[in-house]
Design an enzyme around this catalytic site. Structure first.
Site, PDB file in Angstrom:
ATOM      1  N   TYR A 157      21.238  36.049 -18.933  1.00 63.91           N
ATOM      2  CA  TYR A 157      22.068  35.744 -17.761  1.00 63.91           C
ATOM      3  C   TYR A 157      23.541  36.071 -18.003  1.00 63.91           C
ATOM      4  O   TYR A 157      24.379  35.829 -17.137  1.00 63.91           O
ATOM      5  CB  TYR A 157      21.964  34.250 -17.396  1.00 63.91           C
ATOM      6  CG  TYR A 157      20.673  33.920 -16.710  1.00 63.91           C
ATOM      7  CD1 TYR A 157      19.468  34.034 -17.391  1.00 63.91           C
ATOM      8  CD2 TYR A 157      20.640  33.506 -15.388  1.00 63.91           C
ATOM      9  CE1 TYR A 157      18.269  33.748 -16.769  1.00 63.91           C
ATOM     10  CE2 TYR A 157      19.447  33.217 -14.752  1.00 63.91           C
ATOM     11  CZ  TYR A 157      18.270  33.337 -15.451  1.00 63.91           C
ATOM     12  OH  TYR A 157      17.081  33.059 -14.841  1.00 63.91           O
ATOM     13  N   LYS A 224      10.797  31.301 -27.554  1.00 63.03           N
ATOM     14  CA  LYS A 224       9.819  32.376 -27.762  1.00 63.03           C
ATOM     15  C   LYS A 224      10.213  33.098 -29.055  1.00 63.03           C
ATOM     16  O   LYS A 224      10.360  34.321 -29.118  1.00 63.03           O
ATOM     17  CB  LYS A 224       9.871  33.302 -26.533  1.00 63.03           C
ATOM     18  CG  LYS A 224       8.739  34.242 -26.384  1.00 63.03           C
ATOM     19  CD  LYS A 224       7.394  33.601 -26.083  1.00 63.03           C
ATOM     20  CE  LYS A 224       6.310  34.653 -26.116  1.00 63.03           C
ATOM     21  NZ  LYS A 224       4.995  34.181 -26.479  1.00 63.03           N
ATOM     22  N   ASP A 278       5.255  29.945 -23.900  1.00 69.99           N
ATOM     23  CA  ASP A 278       3.981  30.112 -23.179  1.00 69.99           C
ATOM     24  C   ASP A 278       3.077  28.901 -23.392  1.00 69.99           C
ATOM     25  O   ASP A 278       2.431  28.407 -22.457  1.00 69.99           O
ATOM     26  CB  ASP A 278       3.283  31.420 -23.589  1.00 69.99           C
ATOM     27  CG  ASP A 278       3.405  31.728 -25.076  1.00 69.99           C
ATOM     28  OD1 ASP A 278       4.151  31.023 -25.774  1.00 69.99           O
ATOM     29  OD2 ASP A 278       2.747  32.672 -25.550  1.00 69.99           O
ATOM     30  N   ASP A 302      14.985  28.401 -16.573  1.00 74.15           N
ATOM     31  CA  ASP A 302      14.869  28.743 -15.157  1.00 74.15           C
ATOM     32  C   ASP A 302      13.400  28.677 -14.739  1.00 74.15           C
ATOM     33  O   ASP A 302      13.040  28.062 -13.728  1.00 74.15           O
ATOM     34  CB  ASP A 302      15.422  30.165 -14.959  1.00 74.15           C
ATOM     35  CG  ASP A 302      15.772  30.451 -13.513  1.00 74.15           C
ATOM     36  OD1 ASP A 302      15.572  29.570 -12.667  1.00 74.15           O
ATOM     37  OD2 ASP A 302      16.244  31.561 -13.224  1.00 74.15           O
TER      38      ASP A 302
END
Ligand code: NAD
Length: 417
Positions: A157, A224, A278, A302
Site C-alpha cells: 500500500y 505469509k 492462508d 485488509d
C-alpha cells in the site's frame, strides 16, 4: 430532565506520556464522505449524541465540526484533500469519517490511504464481534470476538508501483536483471513491498498493549513468511522480538506454553501465536474462539477484516479506526457503495459502531456501552436495514435513518447508565 452545563468547547490535547486530555465538550471533527457517506452520517450523529446525553446527563457533549474531503471538498474548494483538512486533523486529533471514493486502475491516489500515510495513522483497528439477532453464515457466530490490528502505512500500500512499459518500470527491471541476477521480462509491471522493523514493531506493540490492558487471552501474528521471507517473515520475527524486549513479564509464546507450562497458559499472561495467512483464514472459521487479537501487515489485514465482517453480518456491521501517536480517524470498514447513494437505504451500523469506538477512545465507555446494548435490542425487536432484513424472515426492512432513530429510541428508554 438533564441539566445542561455551560462550558466552552475545547480541543482534545495530548499529555507528554501520550495519553489524551478530553474536556467535557471536546471538538470532534467529521467528514461526511462520498456516495452513501452522507446517509450514514445523518443516521449516526443523533445516535452518538443520544448515547452521550443519556450516559452523562448533559455534563458531556461532543461539539461536531465538519471538515472537507473527497467529492464535496473538490466541489467547494477545488481539492479532494485540502490542506486545511489536514491541519485541522493535526490540531483537533480526533475525527469520524465517512467513506471516500477512489478510482480503480488510474486517476488520483486513494484519499483514505493518503490520510493514513500523511498523518502516520499506523494502526488500523477493526473489532469484529457478533450481536445477537444479526444473520450469520456460521452455526456459532457468538464465538467470534476478535480485534484486527492491521499495519496501515507500509507493505504494497506504500504506493510504490509503476505500470508495465513505463520508463520507471523499465529502469527497475534493467537494474534487477543486470545487478541482482533476476530474469524479469520486458513489459513486467512493478510494485514494491516495503516493510520496516520500526513500522512492524510499533503496530505489534500496540496490539500487545491492547491485549494486556483489555485482558484478551492471545495475540496472533498473521503473515505469509514462508513465501515472502524478508518482509512477512521478518514481521513475525520482529513480533517475537518486541514481545521479548518489552513485554517479557506479560507475554508468553505459544511454544513456551507447550514446552514449559504443559499446554496451559499461565494466568494473567497473553499468549503470542503466529499463523500463516492462508491457514488463519480457515482457522477463524473453524476455531474462532482460539483467536482474540490479530496483528498483521497491511494487505493481509485488509482481506481478513472483510472476511471476518462477513461472519458477523457483513460490511454494514464492521467498524474501524486508524490510529497514530498524534491523531485518530474512526471510519466504517466499507466503501462509499455509490449505487445506493442518497437512497437512505444502507446500514449505518458500521459508522455508528465506529462512533462507539471513538467514544471509547475518549474514555467515554458508558456512552459506548449504551450503543452496544441498544443495537441487538433493535434488531431483535424486528427492525433492520435491507442487508440484514433480507436474511431475516421476521424482520421489517427500515431505512438507514429509521434504523438510527430506532437506536436513539432504544438508548433513551435504556435503564443502563
Ligand atoms: P463498498 O464497500 O463501497 O461496497 C460493496 C458492497 O458492500 C455494496 O455494493 C453493498 O452491497 C455492500 N455495502 C457497503 N456498505 C454497506 C452498508 N453500509 N450497508 C449495507 N451494505 C453495504 O465497496 P466498493 O464498491 O468496492 O467500493 C466503492 C468505493 O469506495 C470505491 O471507490 C472504493 O475505493 C471506496 N472505498 C473506500 C473506503 C474508505 O473510505 N475507507 C474503503 C473501501 C472502499
Amino acid at each position: 430532565m438533564t441539566t445542561q452545563i455551560q462550558i466552552c468547547s475545547e480541543k482534545i490535547s495530548l499529555r507528554p506520556n501520550g495519553t489524551l486530555t478530553v474536556p467535557p465538550r471536546p471538538v470532534v471533527l467529521f467528514i461526511e464522505g462520498d456516495g452513501t457517506g452522507p446517509d450514514i452520517w445523518r443516521a449516526t450523529q443523533p445516535v452518538l449524541e443520544a448515547a452521550v446525553d443519556k450516559a452523562y446527563g448533559g455534563q458531556r457533549q461532543i461539539v461536531w465540526r465538519e471538515i472537507l474531503a473527497g467529492e464535496k471538498a473538490f466541489k467547494l474548494m477545488g481539492s479532494y484533500l485540502p490542506v486545511e483538512t489536514l491541519s485541522d486533523l493535526r490540531e483537533y486529533r480526533v475525527a469520524l469519517k465517512g467513506p471516500l471514493t477512489t478510482p480503480i486502475g488510474g486517476g488520483f491516489r486513494s484519499l483514505n490511504v493518503s490520510l493514513r500515510q500523511v498523518l502516520d495513522l499506523y494502526a488500523c483497528i477493526r473489532p469484529v464481534r457478533y450481536y445477537p439477532g444479526v444473520p450469520s453464515p456460521l452455526r456459532e457466530p457468538e464465538k467470534i470476538d476478535m480485534v484486527v490490528f492491521r499495519e496501515n502505512t507500509e507493505d504494497v500500500y506504500a504506493g510504490l508501483e509503476w505500470p508495465a512499459h513505463s520508463s520507471e518500470a523499465n529502469k527497475i527491471i534493467d537494474f534487477l536483471n543486470k545487478e541482482l541476477g533476476c530474469r524479469l521480462s520486458p513489459g513486467t509491471s512493478i510494485g514494491i513491498k516495503p516493510m520496516t522493523e520500526q513500522g512492524s514493531k510499533r503496530l505489534i506493540r500496540m496490539a500487545l498493549k491492547y491485549a494486556i490492558d483489555s485482558g484478551r487471552a492471545s495475540v496472533t501474528l498473521m503473515h505469509k513468511g514462508n513465501i515472502m521471507k524478508y518482509t512477512e517473515g521478518a514481521f513475525q520475527n520482529w513480533g517475537y522480538e518486541v514481545a521479548l524486549e518489552e513485554f517479557e513479564d506479560r507475554v508468553v509464546s505459544e511454544a513456551e506454553v507447550e514446552s514449559r507450562y504443559y499446554g496451559q497458559a499461565p494466568a494473567g499472561k497473553v499468549v503470542l501465536k503466529d499463523r500463516l495467512a492462508d491457514n488463519l483464514f480457515q482457522q477463524v472459521l473453524l476455531r474462532p474462539s482460539e483467536y482474540q487479537v490479530i496483528a498483521t501487515p497491511n494487505l493481509n489485514g485488509d482481506y481478513i477484516s472483510d472476511a471476518l465482517a462477513a461472519q458477523v453480518g457483513g460490511l454494514g456491521m464492521a467498524p474501524g479506526a486508524n490510529i497514530g501517536d498524534n491523531c485518530a480517524i474512526f471510519e466504517a470498514t466499507h466503501g462509499s457503495a455509490p449505487k445506493y447513494a442518497g437512497q437512505d437505504k444502507v446500514n449505518p451500523c458500521s459508522l455508528i459502531l465506529s462512533g462507539a469506538m471513538l467514544l471509547e477512545y475518549l474514555g467515554w465507555r458508558e456512552a459506548a456501552q449504551l450503543i452496544h446494548q441498544a443495537l441487538p435490542r433493535v434488531i431483535q425487536a424486528g427492525k433492520a436495514t435491507y442487508d440484514l432484513a433480507r436474511q431475516l424472515p421476521h424482520v421489517t426492512e427500515v431505512s438507514c435513518s429509521a434504523f438510527g432513530q430506532a437506536l436513539v429510541g432504544q438508548i433513551i428508554v435504556s435503564n443502563e447508565r
